[in-house]
Enzyme design. Structure first.
Site, short mmCIF file in Angstrom:
data_model
loop_
_atom_site.label_atom_id
_atom_site.label_comp_id
_atom_site.label_asym_id
_atom_site.label_seq_id
_atom_site.Cartn_x
_atom_site.Cartn_y
_atom_site.Cartn_z
N GLU A 31 -37.75 -131.49 61.66
CA GLU A 31 -37.37 -131.07 60.31
C GLU A 31 -36.03 -130.34 60.31
O GLU A 31 -35.23 -130.50 59.39
CB GLU A 31 -38.47 -130.19 59.71
CG GLU A 31 -39.75 -130.94 59.35
CD GLU A 31 -39.54 -131.98 58.26
OE1 GLU A 31 -38.52 -131.92 57.55
OE2 GLU A 31 -40.42 -132.85 58.12
N TYR A 114 -38.30 -125.37 52.05
CA TYR A 114 -38.62 -126.78 52.31
C TYR A 114 -39.22 -126.95 53.70
O TYR A 114 -40.27 -127.59 53.87
CB TYR A 114 -37.39 -127.68 52.17
CG TYR A 114 -37.66 -129.03 52.82
CD1 TYR A 114 -38.44 -129.98 52.17
CD2 TYR A 114 -37.23 -129.30 54.13
CE1 TYR A 114 -38.76 -131.18 52.78
CE2 TYR A 114 -37.55 -130.49 54.75
CZ TYR A 114 -38.31 -131.42 54.07
OH TYR A 114 -38.65 -132.59 54.69
N ASP A 132 -37.86 -132.67 48.94
CA ASP A 132 -36.54 -132.92 49.51
C ASP A 132 -35.75 -133.81 48.56
O ASP A 132 -36.21 -134.15 47.46
CB ASP A 132 -36.66 -133.54 50.90
CG ASP A 132 -36.98 -135.03 50.86
OD1 ASP A 132 -37.54 -135.50 49.85
OD2 ASP A 132 -36.66 -135.72 51.85
#
Length: 308
Positions: A31, A114, A132
């Site tokens: 990520e 996020y 996202d």
């Protein structure tokens, strides 16, 4: 709508190494690396990192300079330093394990809303609203009838994403991953493949006649920017195993051609690429000062080098 998108994902999802049987640490690394960086560039670097540092303690034990060197040309190298700091925090405060809750993840150095939601969802199966760029674009078209989402995340978009999230935790994880993949492969920004979309018949944007966007998205410039110069300097420092003399960074390309460089060939090549940019002195000064201020480089009497 949920069923159609999730079934499409089950049949069409890319086989990515951080999906399926992957550690929470592997998900977290992916990520961080995937922020503003395409999958094709991340995949080989992620594989190298996970082979070298399969657990947070392995990365935490490395000096920052080695972490930056391994980051290579992924760009935005401050992400590497943040991941390094997060690994240290995982060792000191979490027994070397990635925590499973959104709040614990958000408290880690360099982890934003996020990333905390994505790791909680994809690594631990928690019901979290993941938003996202791809998800925002699918929502804008499918539900709001807009060609593109707002230029930055709005509270209304966050509420919409939360309202679309299935109640069942397992289904919510599938939905997050599926919508993200739909935006990456089908509902793309410039050339959406609407004929292949599993929810074409429900799409508000198509029903509205596919109106044009209210703004033209612009990619971040690269050529001639301070970012390009910073990247070129970082390439020199990554290639060097000892400090690089300041005068070599400043020397014109013509001087480099006639001056023996006391570094291996990779450093000489990186120096030539730096000076091929024909950077003006004030811009190089800004780039070097910025790298020092961000902790990406250090200056000693012997020259510039990656941080220890």
């Amino acid at each position: 709508m949920h069923r159609a998108v999730v079934e499409w994902f089950a049949a069409n999802a890319r086989d990515l190494p951080w999906r399926g049987d992957c550690s929470a640490w592997g998900v977290l690394v992916s990520e961080i690396m995937l922020q503003q960086t395409p999958v094709v560039r991340v995949r080989p670097v992620w594989a190298e990192w996970m082979a070298r540092w399969p657990a947070p303690a392995d990365l935490a034990a490395e000096p920052a300079g080695e972490v930056l060197r391994a980051w290579g040309r992924l760009g935005y190298p401050r992400r590497a330093l943040r991941l390094h700091e997060a690994a240290k925090e995982l060792v000191s405060a979490h027994g070397g394990k990635v925590p499973s809750t959104y709040a614990q993840l958000l408290a880690l150095p360099g982890i934003g809303t996020y990333t905390a939601a994505a790791v909680a969802a994809f690594a631990f199966g928690r019901r979290e609203t993941v938003v996202d760029t791809n998800i925002r674009r699918v929502q804008a078209r499918l539900v709001s009838g807009l060609a593109l989402p707002a230029q930055s995340l709005t509270a209304a978009e966050a509420r919409l994403a939360a309202s679309l999230l299935p109640e069942d935790p397992g289904r919510s994880v599938q939905w997050n991953a599926a919508v993200m993949e739909l935006g990456a492969l089908i509902c793309t920004a410039r050339s959406p493949k609407c004929d292949l979309c599993p929810v074409r018949d429900e799409c508000a944007w198509i029903a509205a006649g596919q109106p044009e966007p209210t703004y033209i998205p612009k990619g971040q410039p690269w050529a001639g920017t301070d970012r390009q110069v910073r990247g070129a300097v970082m390439a020199v420092l990554r290639a060097a195993d000892s400090p690089v003399q300041a005068e070599l960074l400043w020397a014109p390309a013509a001087v480099l051609e006639s001056t023996p460089i006391p570094h291996p060939g990779a450093v000489a090549s990186s120096l030539r690429r730096l000076h091929d940019l024909n950077t003006h002195a004030p811009q190089l000064e800004r780039a070097l000062a910025g790298l020092l201020a961000d902790g990406l480089a250090q200056l000693s009497p012997a020259g510039y080098h990656l941080p220890h």
